[in-house]
Design a protein around this motif. Structure first.
Motif, PDB file in Angstrom:
ATOM      1  N   VAL A  79       0.861  -1.169   0.000  1.00 40.24           N
ATOM      2  CA  VAL A  79       0.000   0.000   0.000  1.00 40.24           C
ATOM      3  C   VAL A  79       0.903   1.226   0.000  1.00 40.24           C
ATOM      4  O   VAL A  79       1.915   1.266   0.719  1.00 40.24           O
ATOM      5  N   GLN A  80       0.584   2.208  -0.841  1.00 35.33           N
ATOM      6  CA  GLN A  80       1.368   3.439  -0.846  1.00 35.33           C
ATOM      7  C   GLN A  80       0.739   4.437   0.115  1.00 35.33           C
ATOM      8  O   GLN A  80      -0.440   4.768   0.006  1.00 35.33           O
ATOM      9  N   ALA A  81       1.542   4.881   1.061  1.00 37.57           N
ATOM     10  CA  ALA A  81       1.059   5.846   2.048  1.00 37.57           C
ATOM     11  C   ALA A  81       1.162   7.259   1.489  1.00 37.57           C
ATOM     12  O   ALA A  81       1.750   7.505   0.430  1.00 37.57           O
ATOM     13  N   THR A  82       0.595   8.192   2.221  1.00 35.61           N
ATOM     14  CA  THR A  82       0.587   9.581   1.761  1.00 35.61           C
ATOM     15  C   THR A  82       1.983  10.196   1.723  1.00 35.61           C
ATOM     16  O   THR A  82       2.186  11.220   1.069  1.00 35.61           O
ATOM     17  N   ASN A  83       2.958   9.574   2.411  1.00 40.84           N
ATOM     18  CA  ASN A  83       4.331  10.074   2.354  1.00 40.84           C
ATOM     19  C   ASN A  83       5.082   9.578   1.124  1.00 40.84           C
ATOM     20  O   ASN A  83       6.254   9.899   0.933  1.00 40.84           O
ATOM     21  N   GLY A  84       4.415   8.767   0.290  1.00 41.60           N
ATOM     22  CA  GLY A  84       5.014   8.273  -0.944  1.00 41.60           C
ATOM     23  C   GLY A  84       5.669   6.922  -0.827  1.00 41.60           C
ATOM     24  O   GLY A  84       5.932   6.261  -1.842  1.00 41.60           O
TER      25      GLY A  84
ATOM     26  N   PHE B 260      -3.938  -4.136  15.119  1.00 42.64           N
ATOM     27  CA  PHE B 260      -2.907  -3.190  15.547  1.00 42.64           C
ATOM     28  C   PHE B 260      -2.914  -1.966  14.636  1.00 42.64           C
ATOM     29  O   PHE B 260      -3.502  -1.958  13.546  1.00 42.64           O
ATOM     30  N   ARG B 261      -2.252  -0.936  15.095  1.00 44.41           N
ATOM     31  CA  ARG B 261      -1.954   0.207  14.246  1.00 44.41           C
ATOM     32  C   ARG B 261      -0.477   0.517  14.400  1.00 44.41           C
ATOM     33  O   ARG B 261       0.144   0.234  15.433  1.00 44.41           O
ATOM     34  N   ILE B 262       0.101   1.112  13.373  1.00 42.78           N
ATOM     35  CA  ILE B 262       1.514   1.440  13.389  1.00 42.78           C
ATOM     36  C   ILE B 262       1.709   2.781  12.696  1.00 42.78           C
ATOM     37  O   ILE B 262       1.041   3.077  11.702  1.00 42.78           O
ATOM     38  N   THR B 263       2.557   3.607  13.253  1.00 46.73           N
ATOM     39  CA  THR B 263       2.841   4.890  12.620  1.00 46.73           C
ATOM     40  C   THR B 263       3.704   4.650  11.382  1.00 46.73           C
ATOM     41  O   THR B 263       4.387   3.627  11.274  1.00 46.73           O
ATOM     42  N   PRO B 264       3.711   5.574  10.431  1.00 46.74           N
ATOM     43  CA  PRO B 264       4.572   5.402   9.264  1.00 46.74           C
ATOM     44  C   PRO B 264       6.043   5.250   9.602  1.00 46.74           C
ATOM     45  O   PRO B 264       6.810   4.706   8.817  1.00 46.74           O
ATOM     46  N   SER B 265       6.449   5.703  10.795  1.00 46.92           N
ATOM     47  CA  SER B 265       7.845   5.566  11.206  1.00 46.92           C
ATOM     48  C   SER B 265       8.111   4.291  11.993  1.00 46.92           C
ATOM     49  O   SER B 265       9.264   3.969  12.265  1.00 46.92           O
ATOM     50  N   GLY B 266       7.042   3.548  12.416  1.00 50.17           N
ATOM     51  CA  GLY B 266       7.266   2.230  12.986  1.00 50.17           C
ATOM     52  C   GLY B 266       6.855   2.003  14.423  1.00 50.17           C
ATOM     53  O   GLY B 266       7.163   0.948  14.980  1.00 50.17           O
TER      54      GLY B 266
END
Length: 444
Positions: A163-168, A243-249
């Motif tokens: 999945v491509q996130a909004t940060n690219g 779970f949820r995870i931030t784009p940084s981990g």
């Protein structure tokens, strides 16, 4: 019929749809007449066993994968025109020892740079799967070979797609490798730099989940959400988690399917992934648990972690409503949720277990529109999919009016207008204004 699915082969052909049924909490919506057309039949030489969904690229063609078959037996990537003309773009195992990858189980995603990205569950330099990039014309480049680190600390066997996130960046999961061989969450740049964000089962008793087989979804709050098949508060025993995870981990467990309650009323074994509906809540399925039937369920979860069971399968005589959902859900533009079960149903053609079902669940969520693609540059033509679009009088991209053509009651073609910025797409129809389920990203 209970199965704890832990292997690729047990999942690939599970979804056999034999009956369709409706579960409606509101007045049933009359759908337009439907015509089913078989567009193409694989014969093995051009691929075999397509196990994932298709993605429509910006050129209008549909792209997909087959798990096996092709000239080398390692699976294929293909494109098919809406009219049914199929072209095999790539045959995996074209290189010695399948160093180009083998057995793509998941589908593809088209990134904002126009390339298609995907994963293979085997092959590559180490035999444990790859991440690849392909242009719409069919030129394939292997971006990453899993198990490149000692003890496969970077993961191996990616069952799910990306999945491509909004940060690219592109995000995904592996079913094995990492800590204690229980899977990972990773991100990879479109150029191929991979970072392992989280290794499952690195805590005592795998309290944060294990055995991940589904992909991720980025919600409107920016977090990535997913499920694990096992682990959670119940440890290594079957249970699983959300779970949820931030784009940084940074990972947070929102719910553990402990099955410690009477009749497993909190459910267990969420095999499929999650979908965020237009009310911002997340929806998914469990293969087992939820009430006395113990044949799986549909659940709802708030982004904060409050879980509610919505429907228990096998609630009808002889499980006519289906049992054991192995896949996630999709929200159609009429607002309803749709999914499949692997067994059950009213047909006896597959024996006592049943052949499976396709179902819809109406929760009273309103209709919306969806853009294909979800991002584009000014001047680009975008397909807007919806419900009862005939007679539309206006289309806007974040408030900027756009030129458009109504193609049918379910499709509009519009151009991204000059001055538009990232935001919702809205369509004014005789019955009201419909908004897009996700913001349309205007690219520079």
């Amino acid at each position: 019929m209970k199965r704890i699915v832990g292997e690729l082969g047990k999942l690939s052909w599970a979804k056999r749809a034999c009956v369709v049924f409706m579960l409606s909490a509101m007045t049933e919506i009359a759908l337009p007449a439907q015509t089913f057309t078989s567009l193409f039949s694989f014969d093995g030489t051009d691929g075999q066993s397509p196990s994932a969904e298709l993605v429509q690229a910006t050129n209008g063609d549909l792209y997909g994968t087959t798990t096996t078959g092709g000239t080398n037996g390692g699976g294929t990537i293909f494109k098919i025109a809406p009219g049914g003309t199929l072209t095999t773009l790539y045959n995996f195992c074209s290189q010695t020892n399948c160093t180009d990858g083998q057995s793509p189980y998941a589908g593809l995603v088209q990134a904002t740079n126009g390339y298609l990205y995907g994963t293979t569950t085997a092959g590559g330099d180490n035999g444990d799967g790859t991440i690849f990039q392909m242009n719409p014309g069919g030129t394939l480049t292997t971006l990453y070979n899993f198990c490149s680190q000692t003890n496969c600390a970077d993961g191996e066997v990616p069952f799910a797609g990306l999945v491509q996130a909004t940060n690219g960046d592109l995000y995904g999961t592996t079913g094995k490798g990492g800590a204690n061989n229980q899977g990972t969450i990773f991100k990879i740049t479109p150029g191929g730099t991979l970072t392992t964000l989280y290794r499952f089962c690195q805590n005592l008793n795998c309290a944060y989940g294990t055995a991940i087989q589904s992909g991720l979804v980025q919600a409107a709050d920016g977090y990535l959400y997913g499920t694990t098949l096992e682990g959670g508060a119940s440890g290594m025993s079957p249970g699983g988690s959300v779970f949820r995870i931030t784009p940084s981990g940074t990972l947070t467990t929102l719910h553990s399917f402990s099955c410690n309650l009477t009749n497993c009323t909190d459910g267990h074994n969420p095999v499929g992934g999650l979908v965020q509906a237009t009310n911002s809540d997340l929806y998914g399925t469990t293969e087992d648990g939820f009430g006395p039937t113990n044949y799986g369920a549909v659940f709802q979860m708030t982004p904060g972690g409050t879980l509610t069971a919505l429907y228990n399968f096998c609630s009808q005589t002889n499980c006519a409503d289906g049992e054991d959902p192995h896949a996630g859900l999709v929200q159609a533009t009429n607002g309803d949720l749709y999914g499949t079960t692997s067994y059950g149903g009213s047909s006896s053609a597959c024996g006592q277990a049943g052949c499976g079902t396709v179902f819809s669940l109406s929760l009273g969520l309103g209709p919306f529109v969806k853009t294909v693609p979800a991002a584009g540059v000014v001047g680009e033509s975008v397909r807007i999919l919806g419900y009862e679009l005939t007679g539309a009088t206006g289309v806007t991209f974040n408030g900027v009016a756009a030129a458009f053509t109504v193609v049918s009651s379910t499709e509009i073609i519009a151009g991204v207008p000059s001055g538009a910025i990232t935001g919702p797409v809205q369509v004014v129809t005789p019955s009201g204004t419909l908004s897009s389920n996700v913001p349309f990203r205007v690219l520079p």
